[in-house]
Design a protein around this motif. Structure first.
Motif, PDB file in Angstrom:
ATOM      1  N   ASN A   1      39.651  10.860  48.546  1.00  0.00           N
ATOM      2  CA  ASN A   1      39.364  12.223  48.135  1.00  0.00           C
ATOM      3  C   ASN A   1      38.410  12.867  49.132  1.00  0.00           C
ATOM      4  O   ASN A   1      38.503  12.635  50.325  1.00  0.00           O
TER       5      ASN A   1
ATOM      6  N   TYR B   1      34.689   4.084  45.065  1.00  0.00           N
ATOM      7  CA  TYR B   1      34.290   5.377  45.599  1.00  0.00           C
ATOM      8  C   TYR B   1      32.871   5.336  46.148  1.00  0.00           C
ATOM      9  O   TYR B   1      32.060   4.499  45.760  1.00  0.00           O
TER      10      TYR B   1
ATOM     11  N   ASP C   1      37.077   7.164  47.325  1.00  0.00           N
ATOM     12  CA  ASP C   1      36.729   8.504  46.869  1.00  0.00           C
ATOM     13  C   ASP C   1      35.344   8.877  47.371  1.00  0.00           C
ATOM     14  O   ASP C   1      34.519   8.014  47.653  1.00  0.00           O
ATOM     15  N   HIS C   2      35.110  10.192  47.518  1.00  0.00           N
ATOM     16  CA  HIS C   2      33.787  10.777  47.723  1.00  0.00           C
ATOM     17  C   HIS C   2      32.946  10.064  48.787  1.00  0.00           C
ATOM     18  O   HIS C   2      32.044   9.282  48.494  1.00  0.00           O
TER      19      HIS C   2
END
Length: 484
Positions: A260, A219, A239-240
């Motif tokens: 995400n 991430y 992610d992120h």
């Protein structure tokens, strides 16, 4: 009396004396006798040029839990293969600022997919440990993880193969760099992955194949030119705020790519995955991707996303047909310059009737089982080409608007059940052309639309040249919708 021959001999003699004098000067430039003592090299040894320490019982003695322990900063290398017995790890690095060159050798446990040996190479587990580099070799058949630096930051792993380990191939902490790493056949169940890299890492030119769980999980990281194939979960999971580019994900049992909030997927290929081809959360960006033959839909994003210049082809969802959309987006998203063909549900879908603020422009949607484009409310659909939708026993429109306050203009829809099917009210519909549909236009009450010009009675003859031929257009209204 001077003669030419005599002059030539005199000149040659003078030149010879000058040469001897010059050689004499060179000869006295250094000492004539060597210094006292034995003759010794004035060069440097390899150790002096590149000081390194061999991994062995004398230099890096082990303990009850580890075959070898590196307890001092510096550069180390293997001189042969290491076999790790049950209950032990291979090399434990207890300090920062260490480089370990496997030198082409392997660190091997005694288990294939769990049990026996513990970890191949491991750190302290504290995020105060920094700057460890591992390169050039293989770590395999460990009962737990091949290379285990779960909290160690600023790790560099390069030219490593991690295979047949019971948990993960490679696990590193934040701000790490991983180049040319192969993670193959790691894990005993789907909770394990080929590689896990924590925040702000960079993963380049890596390969993840046949791992029991995800191929790669990381991430807030950058992933470039990686391949994930036949893993037991998601191919590449980020992610992120991660950025994934020029990667390929195929034949995985989960999504090809999953991200995400705030992730970017660029110039990637997702093919034949059991989950969706690409699935992102809110604020995602997907551009220049090819997404084909995935078995739970093509592309799906959350709110505020942007999808552009993608080719999305033949994605299906047999168990749940509603998931078989080519492209699905959330509120206030944009889809532009995409091609979406041959899906089991919609070509482009603004998720539900309650979805608002979606803009779909300059897209082509063809041969989808149900609708070419489906929008909810307060959206804009313009300059799209939709044809041959509503097939294989299904009914569908080129463009279907379920809600209110949409603006639908300058689209061309042909050869579907309906050209434009507008169920909601308060919609603005102008400048469209529909041809060869079961019904070219179907508008509910309380909508605003330009005049529909019926041109289904086509000109009886063609033409060649400059005319004169009378126009077959029945209206000069610039907002007219054409039926032909």
């Amino acid at each position: 009396m001077s003669t030419p021959e005599l002059d030539r001999r005199v000149l040659l003699g003078v030149a010879g004396l000058a040469g001897v004098a010059a050689l004499t000067r060179v000869g006295v430039a250094g000492p004539l006798s060597p210094p006292a003592g034995p003759v010794a090299s004035t060069g440097k040894t390899l150790t002096e040029v590149e000081p390194r320490t061999a991994i062995n019982a004398a230099n890096t003695p082990g303990d009850a839990a580890n075959v070898y322990v590196i307890s001092q900063p510096g550069s180390y290398y293997l001189t042969g293969n290491i076999t790790v017995p049950s209950g032990k790890s291979g090399i434990y690095i207890s300090v920062s600022n260490v480089t370990l060159d496997l030198n082409g050798f392997s660190i091997s446990g005694n288990a294939l997919g769990g049990g026996g040996s513990v970890q191949g190479i491991k750190g302290t587990g504290a995020d105060t440990q920094l700057n460890v580099t591992i390169r050039n070799g293989t770590v395999q058949r460990m009962g737990d993880t091949g290379i285990f630096f779960s909290a160690l930051r600023h790790t560099r792993i390069e030219d490593i193969t991690a295979q047949d380990n019971g948990r993960l191939g490679v696990w590193v902490g934040g701000w790490s760099v991983l180049n040319r790493v192969i993670c193959h056949n790691n894990g005993t169940d789907t909770s394990h992955s080929g590689m896990f890299a924590s925040y702000a890492s960079r993963v380049h030119h890596c390969q993840f194949t046949y791992n029991r769980g995800e191929g790669l999980a990381c991430y807030n990281s950058t992933v470039t030119e990686c391949v994930a194939t036949t893993n037991g979960g998601i191919g590449i999971s980020v992610d992120h705020g991660s950025h994934v580019s020029r990667c390929s994900s195929t034949d995985n049992t989960g999504q090809g790519f999953y991200g995400n909030v705030g992730c970017v997927i660029e110039a990637c290929t997702s093919y034949s995955n059991a989950g969706r081809g690409i699935q992102l959360g809110n604020g995602g960006v997907i551009t220049n991707c090819s997404v084909a033959s995935n078995f739970n839909g093509g592309i799906s994003t959350g709110d505020g996303s942007a999808i552009s210049h993608c080719s999305v082809y033949s994605n299906y969802a047999f168990a749940t047909p509603a998931n078989g959309n080519g492209i699905s987006v959330g509120n206030n998203s944009t889809v532009s310059h995409c091609t979406s063909l041959f899906h089991s549900n919609y070509g482009i879908c603004a998720a539900a009737a309650a979805t608002v603020g979606v803009v779909i422009t300059h897209c082509t949607c063809r041969s989808n089982n149900v609708h070419g484009i489906y929008v909810g409310a307060k959206s804009r659909v313009a300059d799209n080409q939709c044809n041959l939708n509503g097939i294989n026993g299904f009914t569908g429109a080129g463009i279907y608007a379920a809600g209110t306050d949409n603006r639908i203009e300058r689209n061309n829809c042909s050869d579907s059940t309906w050209g434009l099917n507008i169920d909601g009210s308060g919609n603005y519909i102008t400048g469209n052309s529909c041809s060869g549909n079961g019904s070219n236009y179907r508008f509910g009450i309380n909508n605003v639309f330009g005049p529909v010009v019926n041109q289904t009675g086509l000109a009886a003859s063609g033409m060649l040249g400059n005319g004169p031929v009378a126009s077959t257009m029945g209206s000069t209204d610039p907002y007219a919708n054409l039926a032909f």
